[in-house]
Design a protein around this motif. Structure first.
Motif, PDB file in Angstrom:
ATOM      1  N   ASP A  49      26.221  -3.952   2.647  1.00 49.27           N
ATOM      2  CA  ASP A  49      27.011  -4.046   3.873  1.00 49.27           C
ATOM      3  C   ASP A  49      26.134  -4.450   5.065  1.00 49.27           C
ATOM      4  OD1 ASP A  49      29.405  -4.027   5.278  1.00 49.27           O
ATOM      5  OD2 ASP A  49      29.235  -1.907   5.810  1.00 49.27           O
ATOM      6  N   ILE A  50      25.375  -5.519   4.867  1.00 41.76           N
ATOM      7  CA  ILE A  50      24.453  -6.030   5.879  1.00 41.76           C
ATOM      8  C   ILE A  50      25.244  -6.641   7.032  1.00 41.76           C
ATOM      9  CG2 ILE A  50      22.669  -7.785   6.320  1.00 41.76           C
ATOM     10  CD1 ILE A  50      21.671  -5.399   4.604  1.00 41.76           C
ATOM     11  N   ASP A  51      24.820  -6.342   8.257  1.00 39.19           N
ATOM     12  CA  ASP A  51      25.476  -6.890   9.449  1.00 39.19           C
ATOM     13  C   ASP A  51      24.852  -8.205   9.891  1.00 39.19           C
ATOM     14  OD1 ASP A  51      27.222  -4.564   9.997  1.00 39.19           O
ATOM     15  OD2 ASP A  51      25.305  -3.554  10.342  1.00 39.19           O
ATOM     16  N   LEU A  52      23.550  -8.382   9.630  1.00 39.31           N
ATOM     17  CA  LEU A  52      22.854  -9.570  10.090  1.00 39.31           C
ATOM     18  C   LEU A  52      21.759  -9.945   9.094  1.00 39.31           C
ATOM     19  CD1 LEU A  52      22.357 -11.670  12.383  1.00 39.31           C
ATOM     20  CD2 LEU A  52      20.711 -10.024  13.337  1.00 39.31           C
ATOM     21  N   ILE A  94      20.948 -13.434  -2.146  1.00 38.09           N
ATOM     22  CA  ILE A  94      20.933 -12.961  -0.754  1.00 38.09           C
ATOM     23  C   ILE A  94      22.347 -12.604  -0.302  1.00 38.09           C
ATOM     24  CG2 ILE A  94      20.507 -13.657   1.647  1.00 38.09           C
ATOM     25  CD1 ILE A  94      18.122 -15.374   0.439  1.00 38.09           C
ATOM     26  N   ALA A  95      23.307 -13.468  -0.576  1.00 36.80           N
ATOM     27  CA  ALA A  95      24.694 -13.209  -0.192  1.00 36.80           C
ATOM     28  C   ALA A  95      25.239 -11.965  -0.899  1.00 36.80           C
ATOM     29  CB  ALA A  95      25.568 -14.424  -0.495  1.00 36.80           C
ATOM     30  N   ASP A  96      24.941 -11.822  -2.179  1.00 34.37           N
ATOM     31  CA  ASP A  96      25.404 -10.643  -2.932  1.00 34.37           C
ATOM     32  C   ASP A  96      24.759  -9.363  -2.410  1.00 34.37           C
ATOM     33  OD1 ASP A  96      27.018 -12.267  -4.479  1.00 34.37           O
ATOM     34  OD2 ASP A  96      25.659 -12.267  -6.221  1.00 34.37           O
ATOM     35  N   PHE A  97      23.450  -9.439  -2.135  1.00 35.68           N
ATOM     36  CA  PHE A  97      22.739  -8.285  -1.594  1.00 35.68           C
ATOM     37  C   PHE A  97      23.378  -7.870  -0.263  1.00 35.68           C
ATOM     38  CE2 PHE A  97      19.586  -5.993   0.789  1.00 35.68           C
ATOM     39  CZ  PHE A  97      18.872  -5.257  -0.152  1.00 35.68           C
ATOM     40  N   ALA A  98      23.654  -8.849   0.587  1.00 33.80           N
ATOM     41  CA  ALA A  98      24.267  -8.571   1.887  1.00 33.80           C
ATOM     42  C   ALA A  98      25.617  -7.872   1.716  1.00 33.80           C
ATOM     43  CB  ALA A  98      24.419  -9.858   2.684  1.00 33.80           C
ATOM     44  N   ASP A  99      26.387  -8.289   0.748  1.00 33.58           N
ATOM     45  CA  ASP A  99      27.667  -7.636   0.476  1.00 33.58           C
ATOM     46  C   ASP A  99      27.459  -6.228  -0.076  1.00 33.58           C
ATOM     47  OD1 ASP A  99      29.160  -9.789   1.356  1.00 33.58           O
ATOM     48  OD2 ASP A  99      29.476 -10.604  -0.658  1.00 33.58           O
ATOM     49  N   ASP A 100      26.566  -6.099  -1.050  1.00 28.78           N
ATOM     50  CA  ASP A 100      26.327  -4.801  -1.690  1.00 28.78           C
ATOM     51  C   ASP A 100      25.821  -3.743  -0.705  1.00 28.78           C
ATOM     52  OD1 ASP A 100      27.099  -5.986  -4.064  1.00 28.78           O
ATOM     53  OD2 ASP A 100      25.051  -6.170  -4.859  1.00 28.78           O
ATOM     54  N   MET A 108      26.085  -2.549  17.469  1.00 31.50           N
ATOM     55  CA  MET A 108      26.413  -3.907  17.078  1.00 31.50           C
ATOM     56  C   MET A 108      25.895  -4.218  15.674  1.00 31.50           C
ATOM     57  SD  MET A 108      25.720  -7.334  19.193  1.00 31.50           S
ATOM     58  CE  MET A 108      26.741  -8.706  18.807  1.00 31.50           C
ATOM     59  N   TYR A 109      24.616  -3.921  15.438  1.00 32.28           N
ATOM     60  CA  TYR A 109      24.034  -4.127  14.111  1.00 32.28           C
ATOM     61  C   TYR A 109      23.539  -2.788  13.587  1.00 32.28           C
ATOM     62  CZ  TYR A 109      23.909  -9.018  15.599  1.00 32.28           C
ATOM     63  OH  TYR A 109      24.251 -10.259  16.053  1.00 32.28           O
ATOM     64  N   GLU A 110      23.904  -2.488  12.353  1.00 34.33           N
ATOM     65  CA  GLU A 110      23.437  -1.253  11.728  1.00 34.33           C
ATOM     66  C   GLU A 110      22.455  -1.530  10.593  1.00 34.33           C
ATOM     67  OE1 GLU A 110      26.570   1.416  10.630  1.00 34.33           O
ATOM     68  OE2 GLU A 110      27.721   0.930  12.437  1.00 34.33           O
ATOM     69  N   ARG A 111      22.595  -2.706   9.941  1.00 35.50           N
ATOM     70  CA  ARG A 111      21.745  -3.060   8.806  1.00 35.50           C
ATOM     71  C   ARG A 111      21.355  -4.533   8.899  1.00 35.50           C
ATOM     72  NH1 ARG A 111      25.126   0.576   7.694  1.00 35.50           N
ATOM     73  NH2 ARG A 111      26.906  -0.769   7.351  1.00 35.50           N
ATOM     74  N   ILE A 112      20.056  -4.783   8.866  1.00 34.68           N
ATOM     75  CA  ILE A 112      19.530  -6.150   8.937  1.00 34.68           C
ATOM     76  C   ILE A 112      18.785  -6.465   7.648  1.00 34.68           C
ATOM     77  CG2 ILE A 112      17.877  -7.677  10.110  1.00 34.68           C
ATOM     78  CD1 ILE A 112      18.482  -6.203  12.705  1.00 34.68           C
ATOM     79  N   LEU A 113      19.006  -7.661   7.141  1.00 35.34           N
ATOM     80  CA  LEU A 113      18.304  -8.144   5.949  1.00 35.34           C
ATOM     81  C   LEU A 113      17.363  -9.278   6.349  1.00 35.34           C
ATOM     82  CD1 LEU A 113      17.776  -8.401   2.901  1.00 35.34           C
ATOM     83  CD2 LEU A 113      19.809  -9.888   2.781  1.00 35.34           C
ATOM     84  N   ILE A 114      16.113  -9.166   5.888  1.00 37.32           N
ATOM     85  CA  ILE A 114      15.129 -10.220   6.105  1.00 37.32           C
ATOM     86  C   ILE A 114      14.692 -10.740   4.737  1.00 37.32           C
ATOM     87  CG2 ILE A 114      12.944 -10.861   7.193  1.00 37.32           C
ATOM     88  CD1 ILE A 114      13.165  -8.204   8.817  1.00 37.32           C
ATOM     89  N   PRO A 115      15.315 -11.818   4.254  1.00 35.63           N
ATOM     90  CA  PRO A 115      14.852 -12.416   3.001  1.00 35.63           C
ATOM     91  C   PRO A 115      13.499 -13.086   3.252  1.00 35.63           C
ATOM     92  CG  PRO A 115      17.073 -13.163   3.572  1.00 35.63           C
ATOM     93  CD  PRO A 115      16.503 -12.490   4.766  1.00 35.63           C
ATOM     94  N   THR A 116      12.612 -13.023   2.286  1.00 36.11           N
ATOM     95  CA  THR A 116      11.299 -13.637   2.467  1.00 36.11           C
ATOM     96  C   THR A 116      10.787 -14.215   1.164  1.00 36.11           C
ATOM     97  OG1 THR A 116       9.049 -13.315   3.288  1.00 36.11           O
ATOM     98  CG2 THR A 116      10.046 -11.462   2.110  1.00 36.11           C
TER      99      THR A 116
END
Length: 157
Positions: free
Chosen positions: A110-113, A102-108, A1-9
């Motif tokens: 391929d963040i799932d969550l 954050i949005a650009d990083f998620a696209d670059d 379901m999720y392969e890559r998770i991003l935790i902005p901090t």
């Protein structure tokens, strides 16, 4: 379901509350985990001077010890919490408008969550203060899990 998770901090207690939820999901789905610290270039003090602001925008945090320490401390917390669960966390630092970065990083990547904390402000306080989390929700088509600080406090965590 999720392969890559991003935790902005940003190193705040609110951001740290989201880490536990993110790592629980990462553990369950055996995902890659990234943590991201964003220097808000719009909120920088003009007293820094043009040269320092240019360094920050160029991502040369290593030339600014205080900023590098703050960013490293924030992401190191996520890395340490991951290590306790045998989860490897990749650290990243960027500069710009946090919600866009954050949005650009998620696209670059391929963040799932994206997993973020929220103060749970409402009404006028939220309008006046703005919300990076809310802006991320409007800036990305990626799934975002919002961990509400008020819910965690009520649960006694």
């Amino acid at each position: 379901m999720y392969e890559r998770i991003l935790i902005p901090t940003d190193g705040s207690k609110t951001a740290e509350l989201a880490v536990e939820s993110a790592l629980e999901i990462a553990e369950k789905f055996d995902t890659d985990v990234y943590t991201l610290y964003v220097v808000d270039t719009d909120a920088m003090d003009v007293s820094l001077g043009t040269e320092q602001i240019d360094r920050i925008r160029a991502g040369r945090f290593g030339e600014m010890d205080d900023l590098e320490d703050r960013a490293g401390e924030a992401t190191r917390y996520v890395v340490e919490q991951g290590r306790r669960r045998n989860i490897s966390v990749e650290e990243h630092f960027r500069a710009g408008q946090p919600h866009r970065v954050i949005a650009d990083f998620a696209d670059d990547y391929d963040i799932d969550l994206i997993v973020m904390g929220s103060h749970g402000r409402s009404g006028v306080r939220r309008m006046l203060l703005g919300s990076v989390t809310e802006r991320v929700l409007r800036s990305t088509h990626r799934s975002v899990l919002v961990v509400d600080e008020r819910e965690k406090v009520e649960e006694g965590e």
